[in-house]
Design an enzyme around this catalytic site. Structure first.
Site, PDB file in Angstrom:
ATOM      1  N   GLY A  65      84.525  57.714  17.128  1.00 33.57           N
ATOM      2  CA  GLY A  65      83.859  59.003  17.330  1.00 33.57           C
ATOM      3  C   GLY A  65      83.474  59.712  16.054  1.00 33.57           C
ATOM      4  N   SER A 110      72.482  64.040  25.092  1.00 31.63           N
ATOM      5  CA  SER A 110      72.195  65.457  25.333  1.00 31.63           C
ATOM      6  C   SER A 110      72.801  66.333  24.254  1.00 31.63           C
ATOM      7  CB  SER A 110      72.734  65.877  26.712  1.00 31.63           C
ATOM      8  OG  SER A 110      72.101  65.172  27.745  1.00 31.63           O
ATOM      9  N   VAL A 129      82.461  53.517  16.179  1.00 32.41           N
ATOM     10  CA  VAL A 129      83.908  53.356  16.040  1.00 32.41           C
ATOM     11  C   VAL A 129      84.548  54.713  15.755  1.00 32.41           C
ATOM     12  CG1 VAL A 129      85.777  52.273  14.736  1.00 32.41           C
ATOM     13  CG2 VAL A 129      83.647  51.011  15.130  1.00 32.41           C
ATOM     14  N   GLU A 189      77.961  54.819  12.479  1.00 29.50           N
ATOM     15  CA  GLU A 189      79.274  55.455  12.356  1.00 29.50           C
ATOM     16  C   GLU A 189      79.872  55.804  13.713  1.00 29.50           C
ATOM     17  OE1 GLU A 189      82.448  56.148  10.655  1.00 29.50           O
ATOM     18  OE2 GLU A 189      80.917  56.330   9.098  1.00 29.50           O
ATOM     19  N   LYS A 225      85.405  47.288  18.414  1.00 27.36           N
ATOM     20  CA  LYS A 225      85.567  48.138  17.237  1.00 27.36           C
ATOM     21  C   LYS A 225      86.265  47.382  16.110  1.00 27.36           C
ATOM     22  CE  LYS A 225      85.667  52.257  20.164  1.00 27.36           C
ATOM     23  NZ  LYS A 225      86.521  53.284  20.796  1.00 27.36           N
ATOM     24  N   CYS A 237      69.911  59.602  27.099  1.00 30.90           N
ATOM     25  CA  CYS A 237      70.174  61.045  27.025  1.00 30.90           C
ATOM     26  C   CYS A 237      71.261  61.413  28.030  1.00 30.90           C
ATOM     27  CB  CYS A 237      68.895  61.841  27.290  1.00 30.90           C
ATOM     28  SG  CYS A 237      68.984  63.574  26.757  1.00 30.90           S
ATOM     29  N   GLY A 238      72.399  60.729  27.907  1.00 27.81           N
ATOM     30  CA  GLY A 238      73.560  61.057  28.720  1.00 27.81           C
ATOM     31  C   GLY A 238      74.390  62.117  28.029  1.00 27.81           C
ATOM     32  N   VAL A 239      75.707  61.978  28.109  1.00 27.56           N
ATOM     33  CA  VAL A 239      76.600  62.978  27.524  1.00 27.56           C
ATOM     34  C   VAL A 239      76.381  63.091  26.021  1.00 27.56           C
ATOM     35  CG1 VAL A 239      79.009  63.574  27.099  1.00 27.56           C
ATOM     36  CG2 VAL A 239      78.328  62.704  29.335  1.00 27.56           C
TER      37      VAL A 239
END
Length: 445
Positions: free
Chosen positions: A149, A31, A147, A144, A220, A26-28
């Site tokens: 975003g 969250s 790679v 998904e 990737k 639950c980092g960036v």
């Protein structure tokens, strides 16, 4: 619908019970996933056919300050117990790294839970193992977000283009390196100056080696190639060069040639030979190429298919919100499958194409040589190229005396031949240094 841990996708979920999600990390990104699940609750339920609820969130430090959307009552340090719960249907993993993520996801899949992951390193190393576990349990493994975003790339490769034959994938998939090279091109900054600026803006980590040395892009590339060519691929199969050797002089020379330098992922079928070539390295491309206009931290990927032709996918390749968007897209897909009692498309590795070594790979090259300004040097340099059957497209001399340099661009040549040429040049009388070697892509031969 039963809620035992062994229930796979073949048993439809009932619309009167929510699908429950276990979050690992639950980092960036995590969250942001929690926040979006909260504010889009009703819409997501309508899209899936049943509500989605968070059953628990496994974190390393429950005391850490997180966003207001994260209910502290859901936090736990016991990821194994959370995964094992009978009321969990879907596991989202945004922890990263190989272990313990690999163990957790295998446990989740084997117990009949669908998995959504953003873990490129894990999938590029143990993707086949995870896919096998998902297939055996009749559940989904979607990734998904691993790679590019928010850019929808992997699902089109796996599903939309499943009826086509992909020839080549060419792209920019690392925002940090693209930002650095953009600033070097636009401002004349040195590599060190552009890297420092990327760090100040949060684009580069405190230890940026995964980005600037090409490890992130190579992971990737492996994931892309698995799907594009229906072949098992790991990160170890990808040839890798970072951008640390790119100089302001290389950037300036590229500009004079009407090119710019980008850090590229290239995965392609090897012409008349059976097999695929996989590489990550900086390359000059013409400013007329669509990838040349991809600036700063954006990503873009070109896909060339036999029937569909050229397709380009473009957007934000990193950041909490874009990555969370990709995660939630996968969550909706796997949740719909569970509601319908089905399994989505999995890994297709039927082709098992050989991974070709870098030596026979053919491309053009830009070389800059620091030379002694005297008669016979150019002839000696040309002789070194001729000995290894590397044809010179163009040559020019810059400066005079101690500042003299030769800038050469070759016709397409095998990597092994060019490497042998460079070794000869380094010991050639009259050549003080080979100060730059950059591949050239997208130029007509």
């Amino acid at each position: 619908m039963t809620t035992d841990g062994g229930r796979g996708a073949d048993s439809p979920a009932s619309a009167d019970r929510p699908l429950r999600i276990a979050m690992l990390g639950c980092g960036v990104v995590g969250s942001e996933v929690v926040r979006l699940l909260g504010i889009h609750t009703d819409e997501l339920a309508a899209r899936v056919g049943t509500p989605l609820e968070i059953a628990g969130i496994a974190v390393r430090d429950p005391g850490r300050v997180r966003g207001a959307a994260v209910d502290r009552e859901l936090l736990t340090t016991d990821a194994d117990a959370l995964i094992a719960r009978n009321d969990v249907d879907i596991v989202i993993e945004v922890v990263g790294g190989i272990e313990p993520a690999r163990t957790w996801l295998l446990s989740a899949l084997r117990s009949g839970k669908s998995v959504v992951s953003a873990n490129k390193a894990l999938l590029a190393t143990h993707g086949s193992t995870l896919h096998d576990a998902a297939a055996a349990a009749g559940v989904d493994l979607y990734y998904e977000a691993a790679v590019a975003g928010a850019i929808p790339l992997l699902r089109p490769l796996r599903e939309s283009l499943a009826g086509d034959r992909i020839r080549r994938v060419l792209g920019i998939v690392n925002g940090t390196t693209n930002y650095i090279l953009t600033r070097m091109d636009e401002t004349g900054a040195s590599f060190a100056e552009a890297l420092a600026e990327a760090g100040e803006l949060g684009y580069a980590e405190a230890d940026p080696s995964a980005d600037i040395d090409g490890f992130d892009a190579a992971a990737k590339a492996a994931i892309i190639a698995q799907l594009a060519f229906h072949t098992p691929v790991t990160i170890d199969d990808v040839y890798r060069e970072g951008i640390g050797a790119v100089t302001a002089a290389d950037i300036a020379s590229a500009r004079e040639l009407g090119c710019t330098i980008k850090a590229l992922v290239i995965a392609e079928r090897a012409g008349d030979r059976p097999g695929i070539s996989l590489r990550v390295h900086p390359a000059m491309i013409p400013r007329s190429h669509p990838l040349a206009g991809v600036r700063e931290a954006f990503n873009a990927v070109f896909v060339e298919a036999e029937a569909a032709g050229q397709l380009m996918f473009y957007g934000r390749g990193a950041g909490g919100a874009p990555t969370a968007s990709a995660v939630l897209g996968d969550v909706v897909a796997v949740a719909r499958n569970r509601v319908a009692g089905r399994q989505g498309p999995g890994e297709s590795a039927y082709a098992a194409l050989p991974i070709l070594p870098m030596g026979p790979t053919v491309t053009s090259y830009h070389l800059q040589l620091d030379v002694t300004d005297k008669a016979g040097v150019l002839a000696a340099v040309a002789g070194a190229f001729a000995r290894h059957d590397v044809s010179i497209r163009s040559v020019r001399q810059d400066g005079r005396g101690d500042d003299a340099s030769l800038v050469l661009v070759t016709h397409p040549a095998a990597d092994a031949a060019l490497s042998a040429t460079v070794e000869d040049l380094r010991v050639l009388d009259g050549v003080r240094a080979v100060s730059g070697v950059v591949r050239v892509e997208g130029v007509e031969s």
